[in-house]
Motif scaffolding. Structure first.
Motif, mmCIF file in Angstrom:
data_model
loop_
_atom_site.group_PDB
_atom_site.id
_atom_site.type_symbol
_atom_site.label_atom_id
_atom_site.label_comp_id
_atom_site.label_asym_id
_atom_site.label_seq_id
_atom_site.Cartn_x
_atom_site.Cartn_y
_atom_site.Cartn_z
ATOM 1 N N LEU A 45 30.374 -23.758 -2.534
ATOM 2 C CA LEU A 45 29.625 -22.516 -2.377
ATOM 3 C C LEU A 45 30.580 -21.353 -2.145
ATOM 4 O O LEU A 45 30.454 -20.290 -2.752
ATOM 5 C CB LEU A 45 28.634 -22.628 -1.222
ATOM 6 C CG LEU A 45 27.852 -21.376 -0.872
ATOM 7 C CD1 LEU A 45 26.939 -20.971 -2.031
ATOM 8 C CD2 LEU A 45 27.035 -21.606 0.400
ATOM 9 N N TYR A 46 31.553 -21.551 -1.293
ATOM 10 C CA TYR A 46 32.518 -20.498 -1.006
ATOM 11 C C TYR A 46 33.374 -20.185 -2.236
ATOM 12 O O TYR A 46 33.535 -19.024 -2.618
ATOM 13 C CB TYR A 46 33.418 -20.890 0.173
ATOM 14 C CG TYR A 46 34.449 -19.834 0.473
ATOM 15 C CD1 TYR A 46 34.107 -18.676 1.156
ATOM 16 C CD2 TYR A 46 35.764 -19.972 0.032
ATOM 17 C CE1 TYR A 46 35.042 -17.681 1.402
ATOM 18 C CE2 TYR A 46 36.706 -18.988 0.278
ATOM 19 C CZ TYR A 46 36.338 -17.851 0.966
ATOM 20 O OH TYR A 46 37.276 -16.876 1.196
ATOM 21 N N GLU A 47 33.929 -21.227 -2.848
ATOM 22 C CA GLU A 47 34.871 -21.030 -3.950
ATOM 23 C C GLU A 47 34.224 -20.545 -5.239
ATOM 24 O O GLU A 47 34.823 -19.763 -5.974
ATOM 25 C CB GLU A 47 35.640 -22.328 -4.196
ATOM 26 C CG GLU A 47 36.580 -22.653 -3.043
ATOM 27 C CD GLU A 47 37.069 -24.094 -3.044
ATOM 28 O OE1 GLU A 47 36.763 -24.852 -3.989
ATOM 29 O OE2 GLU A 47 37.759 -24.467 -2.075
ATOM 30 N N LEU A 48 32.994 -20.985 -5.520
ATOM 31 C CA LEU A 48 32.350 -20.620 -6.782
ATOM 32 C C LEU A 48 31.407 -19.423 -6.682
ATOM 33 O O LEU A 48 31.056 -18.837 -7.696
ATOM 34 C CB LEU A 48 31.579 -21.816 -7.357
ATOM 35 C CG LEU A 48 32.408 -23.033 -7.751
ATOM 36 C CD1 LEU A 48 31.512 -24.113 -8.341
ATOM 37 C CD2 LEU A 48 33.523 -22.665 -8.720
ATOM 38 N N VAL A 49 30.981 -19.079 -5.462
ATOM 39 C CA VAL A 49 30.014 -17.990 -5.323
ATOM 40 C C VAL A 49 30.539 -16.878 -4.418
ATOM 41 O O VAL A 49 30.716 -15.747 -4.854
ATOM 42 C CB VAL A 49 28.653 -18.507 -4.791
ATOM 43 C CG1 VAL A 49 27.705 -17.352 -4.540
ATOM 44 C CG2 VAL A 49 28.050 -19.502 -5.768
ATOM 45 N N ILE A 50 30.770 -17.187 -3.174
ATOM 46 C CA ILE A 50 31.088 -16.151 -2.194
ATOM 47 C C ILE A 50 32.400 -15.436 -2.529
ATOM 48 O O ILE A 50 32.433 -14.209 -2.659
ATOM 49 C CB ILE A 50 31.112 -16.724 -0.768
ATOM 50 C CG1 ILE A 50 29.727 -17.255 -0.396
ATOM 51 C CG2 ILE A 50 31.587 -15.669 0.229
ATOM 52 C CD1 ILE A 50 29.677 -18.041 0.909
ATOM 53 N N HIS A 51 33.467 -16.187 -2.671
ATOM 54 C CA HIS A 51 34.776 -15.575 -2.930
ATOM 55 C C HIS A 51 34.779 -14.748 -4.214
ATOM 56 O O HIS A 51 35.170 -13.565 -4.193
ATOM 57 C CB HIS A 51 35.873 -16.637 -2.931
ATOM 58 C CG HIS A 51 37.243 -16.055 -2.945
ATOM 59 N ND1 HIS A 51 37.915 -15.789 -4.117
ATOM 60 C CD2 HIS A 51 38.058 -15.664 -1.926
ATOM 61 C CE1 HIS A 51 39.085 -15.267 -3.828
ATOM 62 N NE2 HIS A 51 39.205 -15.170 -2.507
ATOM 63 N N PRO A 52 34.319 -15.287 -5.351
ATOM 64 C CA PRO A 52 34.342 -14.460 -6.572
ATOM 65 C C PRO A 52 33.406 -13.251 -6.517
ATOM 66 O O PRO A 52 33.746 -12.180 -7.041
ATOM 67 C CB PRO A 52 33.929 -15.417 -7.695
ATOM 68 C CG PRO A 52 33.603 -16.698 -7.090
ATOM 69 C CD PRO A 52 33.930 -16.650 -5.636
ATOM 70 N N ALA A 53 32.254 -13.389 -5.890
ATOM 71 C CA ALA A 53 31.313 -12.258 -5.816
ATOM 72 C C ALA A 53 31.910 -11.107 -5.019
ATOM 73 O O ALA A 53 31.817 -9.942 -5.419
ATOM 74 C CB ALA A 53 29.995 -12.696 -5.189
ATOM 75 N N ILE A 54 32.545 -11.417 -3.910
ATOM 76 C CA ILE A 54 33.055 -10.373 -3.018
ATOM 77 C C ILE A 54 34.377 -9.798 -3.523
ATOM 78 O O ILE A 54 34.563 -8.584 -3.551
ATOM 79 C CB ILE A 54 33.188 -10.915 -1.578
ATOM 80 C CG1 ILE A 54 31.833 -11.430 -1.079
ATOM 81 C CG2 ILE A 54 33.751 -9.848 -0.646
ATOM 82 C CD1 ILE A 54 30.675 -10.462 -1.222
ATOM 83 N N THR A 55 35.289 -10.647 -3.959
ATOM 84 C CA THR A 55 36.557 -10.129 -4.472
ATOM 85 C C THR A 55 36.353 -9.405 -5.798
ATOM 86 O O THR A 55 37.127 -8.507 -6.133
ATOM 87 C CB THR A 55 37.616 -11.240 -4.628
ATOM 88 O OG1 THR A 55 37.112 -12.262 -5.510
ATOM 89 C CG2 THR A 55 37.982 -11.834 -3.275
ATOM 90 N N GLY A 56 35.309 -9.765 -6.536
ATOM 91 C CA GLY A 56 34.978 -9.061 -7.768
ATOM 92 C C GLY A 56 34.591 -7.616 -7.527
ATOM 93 O O GLY A 56 34.682 -6.778 -8.424
ATOM 94 N N LEU A 57 34.157 -7.313 -6.314
ATOM 95 C CA LEU A 57 33.825 -5.938 -5.921
ATOM 96 C C LEU A 57 35.032 -5.222 -5.321
ATOM 97 O O LEU A 57 34.917 -4.102 -4.845
ATOM 98 C CB LEU A 57 32.688 -5.944 -4.897
ATOM 99 C CG LEU A 57 31.366 -6.532 -5.354
ATOM 100 C CD1 LEU A 57 30.394 -6.633 -4.185
ATOM 101 C CD2 LEU A 57 30.775 -5.702 -6.475
ATOM 102 N N ARG A 58 36.156 -5.911 -5.287
ATOM 103 C CA ARG A 58 37.383 -5.415 -4.664
ATOM 104 C C ARG A 58 37.234 -5.291 -3.156
ATOM 105 O O ARG A 58 37.886 -4.485 -2.517
ATOM 106 C CB ARG A 58 37.850 -4.106 -5.302
ATOM 107 C CG ARG A 58 38.230 -4.289 -6.765
ATOM 108 C CD ARG A 58 38.707 -3.028 -7.446
ATOM 109 N NE ARG A 58 39.728 -2.341 -6.686
ATOM 110 C CZ ARG A 58 39.725 -1.013 -6.509
ATOM 111 N NH1 ARG A 58 38.761 -0.270 -7.007
ATOM 112 N NH2 ARG A 58 40.684 -0.434 -5.822
ATOM 113 N N HIS A 59 36.351 -6.111 -2.577
ATOM 114 C CA HIS A 59 36.233 -6.203 -1.124
ATOM 115 C C HIS A 59 37.116 -7.366 -0.666
ATOM 116 O O HIS A 59 37.398 -8.280 -1.434
ATOM 117 C CB HIS A 59 34.787 -6.504 -0.708
ATOM 118 C CG HIS A 59 33.831 -5.396 -1.004
ATOM 119 N ND1 HIS A 59 32.529 -5.426 -0.565
ATOM 120 C CD2 HIS A 59 33.957 -4.234 -1.682
ATOM 121 C CE1 HIS A 59 31.905 -4.343 -0.964
ATOM 122 N NE2 HIS A 59 32.750 -3.597 -1.646
#
Length: 161
Positions: A45-59
């Motif tokens: 969940l973290y590696e496939l959803v949370i991390h990419p979603a948030i870093t994709g926003l440059r957060h």
């Protein structure tokens, strides 16, 4: 830029300084602190959803068990939450430590994005106090969930500006 024009009075100088500070803060990345069970079954969940979603926003995204820090864990958690702009909370299994950390973040007024897997509560209901929060429910981590989380984080970001 507004601050490049000549100044004539102290009031104008103060106003331009405020404009510059606001512009600088808008460029800083948001910090998201992840409150979740630290167990292998949640790594996907973290590696496939949370991390990419948030870093994709440059957060920036911070998950305590992925940070190399020495010291007392509860102090690190409290500091991570206190210095975050918002928190992402994975409520699967309603673990006590997650509920505690969520309550701490709520008490500090941090915006919360709640994620909950359908069916993981084994028929139990989300506690009333928490049921009033909007949440992202999912069946399995997928691209659609990344989009939903990114949308929610964008809304939080817009409300913080």
């Amino acid at each position: 830029f507004e601050w490049e024009k000549p100044l004539s009075a102290t009031k104008e100088i103060d106003a331009r300084i405020d404009i510059m500070i606001q512009a600088l803060f808008k460029e800083l990345p948001r910090r998201a602190f992840v409150i979740m069970p630290y167990a292998a079954e949640f790594d996907t969940l973290y590696e496939l959803v949370i991390h990419p979603a948030i870093t994709g926003l440059r957060h920036e995204v911070h998950r305590l068990d992925r940070m190399d820090q020495a010291g007392k864990i509860i102090e690190q958690i409290e500091k991570g939450i206190a210095t975050a702009d918002y928190c992402i909370v994975v409520l699967d299994e309603l673990r006590h430590n997650v509920l505690y950390e969520m309550g701490f973040a709520h008490a500090l007024g941090k915006p919360l994005i709640i994620i909950l897997s359908k069916g993981t509560l084994n028929g139990a209901r989300v506690p009333f106090d928490i049921s009033t929060f909007s949440r992202i429910e999912y069946e399995r981590p997928n691209a659609e969930m990344v989009k939903k989380l990114a949308r929610a984080a964008r809304k939080v970001d817009a409300n913080l500006r």
